[in-house]
Design an enzyme around this catalytic site. Structure first.
Site, PDB file in Angstrom:
ATOM      1  N   GLU A  94      -5.675  -4.849  10.623  1.00  0.00           N
ATOM      2  CA  GLU A  94      -4.484  -3.767  10.740  1.00  0.00           C
ATOM      3  C   GLU A  94      -4.882  -2.947  12.091  1.00  0.00           C
ATOM      4  O   GLU A  94      -5.703  -1.920  12.036  1.00  0.00           O
ATOM      5  CB  GLU A  94      -4.506  -2.557   9.438  1.00  0.00           C
ATOM      6  CG  GLU A  94      -4.246  -3.334   8.273  1.00  0.00           C
ATOM      7  CD  GLU A  94      -3.618  -2.113   7.252  1.00  0.00           C
ATOM      8  OE1 GLU A  94      -2.671  -2.333   6.815  1.00  0.00           O
ATOM      9  OE2 GLU A  94      -4.064  -1.211   7.276  1.00  0.00           O
ATOM     10  N   LYS A 150      -0.041   4.221  -0.275  1.00  0.00           N
ATOM     11  CA  LYS A 150      -0.755   5.405   0.092  1.00  0.00           C
ATOM     12  C   LYS A 150      -0.347   6.585  -0.827  1.00  0.00           C
ATOM     13  O   LYS A 150      -0.265   6.337  -2.020  1.00  0.00           O
ATOM     14  CB  LYS A 150      -0.341   5.585   1.660  1.00  0.00           C
ATOM     15  CG  LYS A 150      -0.318   4.363   2.726  1.00  0.00           C
ATOM     16  CD  LYS A 150      -0.099   4.552   4.088  1.00  0.00           C
ATOM     17  CE  LYS A 150      -0.379   3.149   4.658  1.00  0.00           C
ATOM     18  NZ  LYS A 150      -0.254   3.430   6.148  1.00  0.00           N
ATOM     19  N   SER A 177       3.460  -1.829  10.463  1.00  0.00           N
ATOM     20  CA  SER A 177       5.001  -1.880  10.673  1.00  0.00           C
ATOM     21  C   SER A 177       5.464  -3.271  10.344  1.00  0.00           C
ATOM     22  O   SER A 177       6.463  -3.713  10.987  1.00  0.00           O
ATOM     23  CB  SER A 177       5.180  -1.763  12.065  1.00  0.00           C
ATOM     24  OG  SER A 177       4.837  -0.361  12.415  1.00  0.00           O
ATOM     25  N   GLY A 194       2.388   2.502  10.856  1.00  0.00           N
ATOM     26  CA  GLY A 194       3.343   3.624  10.689  1.00  0.00           C
ATOM     27  C   GLY A 194       4.114   3.909  12.109  1.00  0.00           C
ATOM     28  O   GLY A 194       4.616   5.087  12.144  1.00  0.00           O
ATOM     29  N   GLU A 196      -6.995   4.961   7.811  1.00  0.00           N
ATOM     30  CA  GLU A 196      -6.882   6.491   7.410  1.00  0.00           C
ATOM     31  C   GLU A 196      -7.980   6.924   6.685  1.00  0.00           C
ATOM     32  O   GLU A 196      -8.188   8.006   6.759  1.00  0.00           O
ATOM     33  CB  GLU A 196      -5.592   6.331   6.376  1.00  0.00           C
ATOM     34  CG  GLU A 196      -4.213   6.137   7.312  1.00  0.00           C
ATOM     35  CD  GLU A 196      -3.038   5.731   6.487  1.00  0.00           C
ATOM     36  OE1 GLU A 196      -3.044   5.638   5.405  1.00  0.00           O
ATOM     37  OE2 GLU A 196      -2.134   5.159   7.218  1.00  0.00           O
ATOM     38  N   ASN A 207       0.955  -1.162  -0.104  1.00  0.00           N
ATOM     39  CA  ASN A 207       0.007   0.092   0.001  1.00  0.00           C
ATOM     40  C   ASN A 207       0.988   1.248  -0.096  1.00  0.00           C
ATOM     41  O   ASN A 207       1.521   1.558   1.201  1.00  0.00           O
ATOM     42  CB  ASN A 207      -0.904  -0.071   1.237  1.00  0.00           C
ATOM     43  CG  ASN A 207      -1.650   1.247   1.319  1.00  0.00           C
ATOM     44  OD1 ASN A 207      -1.775   1.908   0.297  1.00  0.00           O
ATOM     45  ND2 ASN A 207      -2.343   1.410   2.436  1.00  0.00           N
ATOM     46  N   HIS A 220      -9.643   1.229   4.908  1.00  0.00           N
ATOM     47  CA  HIS A 220      -8.518   1.697   5.707  1.00  0.00           C
ATOM     48  C   HIS A 220      -8.624   2.383   6.616  1.00  0.00           C
ATOM     49  O   HIS A 220      -9.401   3.412   6.533  1.00  0.00           O
ATOM     50  CB  HIS A 220      -7.547   1.974   4.568  1.00  0.00           C
ATOM     51  CG  HIS A 220      -5.808   2.216   5.458  1.00  0.00           C
ATOM     52  ND1 HIS A 220      -5.650   3.030   6.008  1.00  0.00           N
ATOM     53  CD2 HIS A 220      -4.959   1.179   5.153  1.00  0.00           C
ATOM     54  CE1 HIS A 220      -4.373   2.577   6.607  1.00  0.00           C
ATOM     55  NE2 HIS A 220      -3.860   1.583   5.819  1.00  0.00           N
ATOM     56  N   GLY A 238       2.938  -1.001   4.347  1.00  0.00           N
ATOM     57  CA  GLY A 238       2.895   0.395   3.959  1.00  0.00           C
ATOM     58  C   GLY A 238       4.252   0.921   3.776  1.00  0.00           C
ATOM     59  O   GLY A 238       4.841   0.604   2.704  1.00  0.00           O
ATOM     60  N   GLY A 239       4.928   1.586   4.807  1.00  0.00           N
ATOM     61  CA  GLY A 239       6.164   1.975   4.491  1.00  0.00           C
ATOM     62  C   GLY A 239       7.361   1.072   4.048  1.00  0.00           C
ATOM     63  O   GLY A 239       8.085   1.332   3.175  1.00  0.00           O
TER      64      GLY A 239
HETATM   65  P1  13P Z   1       2.875   0.498   7.732  1.00  0.00           P
HETATM   66  O1  13P Z   1       3.479  -0.664   7.241  1.00  0.00           O
HETATM   67  O2  13P Z   1       3.790   1.768   7.226  1.00  0.00           O
HETATM   68  O3  13P Z   1       2.789   0.652   9.242  1.00  0.00           O
HETATM   69  O4  13P Z   1       1.636   0.593   7.180  1.00  0.00           O
HETATM   70  C1  13P Z   1       0.651  -0.454   7.373  1.00  0.00           C
HETATM   71  C2  13P Z   1      -0.766   0.115   6.514  1.00  0.00           C
HETATM   72  O5  13P Z   1      -1.713   1.147   6.764  1.00  0.00           O
HETATM   73  C3  13P Z   1      -0.895  -0.696   5.174  1.00  0.00           C
HETATM   74  O6  13P Z   1      -2.234  -0.572   4.525  1.00  0.00           O
END
Ligand code: 13P
Length: 255
Positions: free
Chosen positions: A167, A11, A212, A173, A97, A9, A95, A233-234
């Site tokens: 999640e 983002k 994470s 994050g 967010e 992802n 999600h 994500g990251g």
């Molecule tokens: P991180 O892997 O950066 O923690 O993000 C997870 C996420 O929100 C994936 O959708």
């Protein structure tokens, strides 16, 4: 056996050129890897171009959001048909967010899940508790509410190609992933909820962990019986890092 699924992802990261570079370089990082589904959820502006590029790669294309109607006066929105037209197969729905920053409610998420399935997309439904809920011991309660609310509009109780991602909001994050025990327990609980829909749903629906995830901790999660992969994500932003996660799962499954 459920095929492992690792989803990037991105983002709101990567413009078109950066996205193209990634997709050009990624296959070289996963040569020899098979049996693992690798999905990249790119920003909307990159999808049409990437869909042609991924055809020569092991990557499958996903989107990060969608609207539920097929077309009409919905300024700024993208429909499931538009996503299908550019070769998108997966779409992230609900999600945290989007729930927290954009006010997406459970009932709106339910419309998106039903629409994605209707138009042949695989929704990756995100569920998870925030820190306050976790500390109040409400994790299961939250998962159960989000899960059933999101699937409320499912016709004939058919989850189709649904994927569920656990999640926990506090792990996103932050560099503080859930422990393997907590993730396994939540994923097991999600699977028990799937059983309430039907035994086929429980058997075939993939449950992911997200929050994470990196190449060092992915094995803690994918070694759990009920966790079939990850939403990253990251650590998905650099192709080498994302590929290392994929390779780690491949090595583990190969035994
Ligand atoms: P991180 O892997 O950066 O923690 O993000 C997870 C996420 O929100 C994936 O959708």
């Amino acid at each position: 056996m459920r095929q492992p699924l690792i989803v990037a992802n991105w983002k709101m990261s990567k413009g078109l050129e950066e996205a193209k570079d990634y997709v050009r370089r990624f296959p070289g990082e996963v040569t020899g890897v098979s049996g693992i589904e690798m999905v990249v959820c790119a920003p909307f502006i990159a999808l049409a171009v990437l869909s042609k590029m991924v055809q020569q790669t092991p990557l499958v294309l996903g989107a990060q959001n969608m609207y539920w109607e097929r077309e009409g006066a919905f300024t700024g929105e993208i429909s499931p048909l538009m996503l299908r037209e550019v070769g998108v197969r997966y779409v992230i729905v609900g999600h945290s967010e989007r729930r927290n920053l954009f006010g997406e409610s459970d009932s709106l998420i339910a419309k998106k899940v039903a629409s994605a399935l209707e138009y042949g997309l695989a929704p990756i439904l995100c569920v998870g508790e925030d820190l306050r809920q976790r500390e109040a011991g409400q994790t299961k309660e939250v998962l159960q509410r989000q899960f059933f609310a999101a699937l409320e509009r499912l016709e004939n109780e058919q989850p189709g190609r649904l994927v569920v991602a656990y999640e926990p909001v506090w792990a996103i994050g932050t560099g503080k992933a859930a422990s393997a025990e907590d993730a396994a327990s939540a994923a097991g609980f999600v699977r028990s909820l799937l059983k309430e829909i039907g035994s086929a749903a429980a058997q075939k629906t993939r449950v992911l962990y997200g929050g994470s995830v990196n190449a060092d901790n992915i094995g803690d999660f994918t070694s759990c019986e009920d966790i079939d992969g990850a939403l990253v994500g990251g650590s998905s932003l650099k192709e080498k890092e994302f590929a290392a996660i994929v390779r780690s799962v491949y090595e583990e499954r190969r035994g």
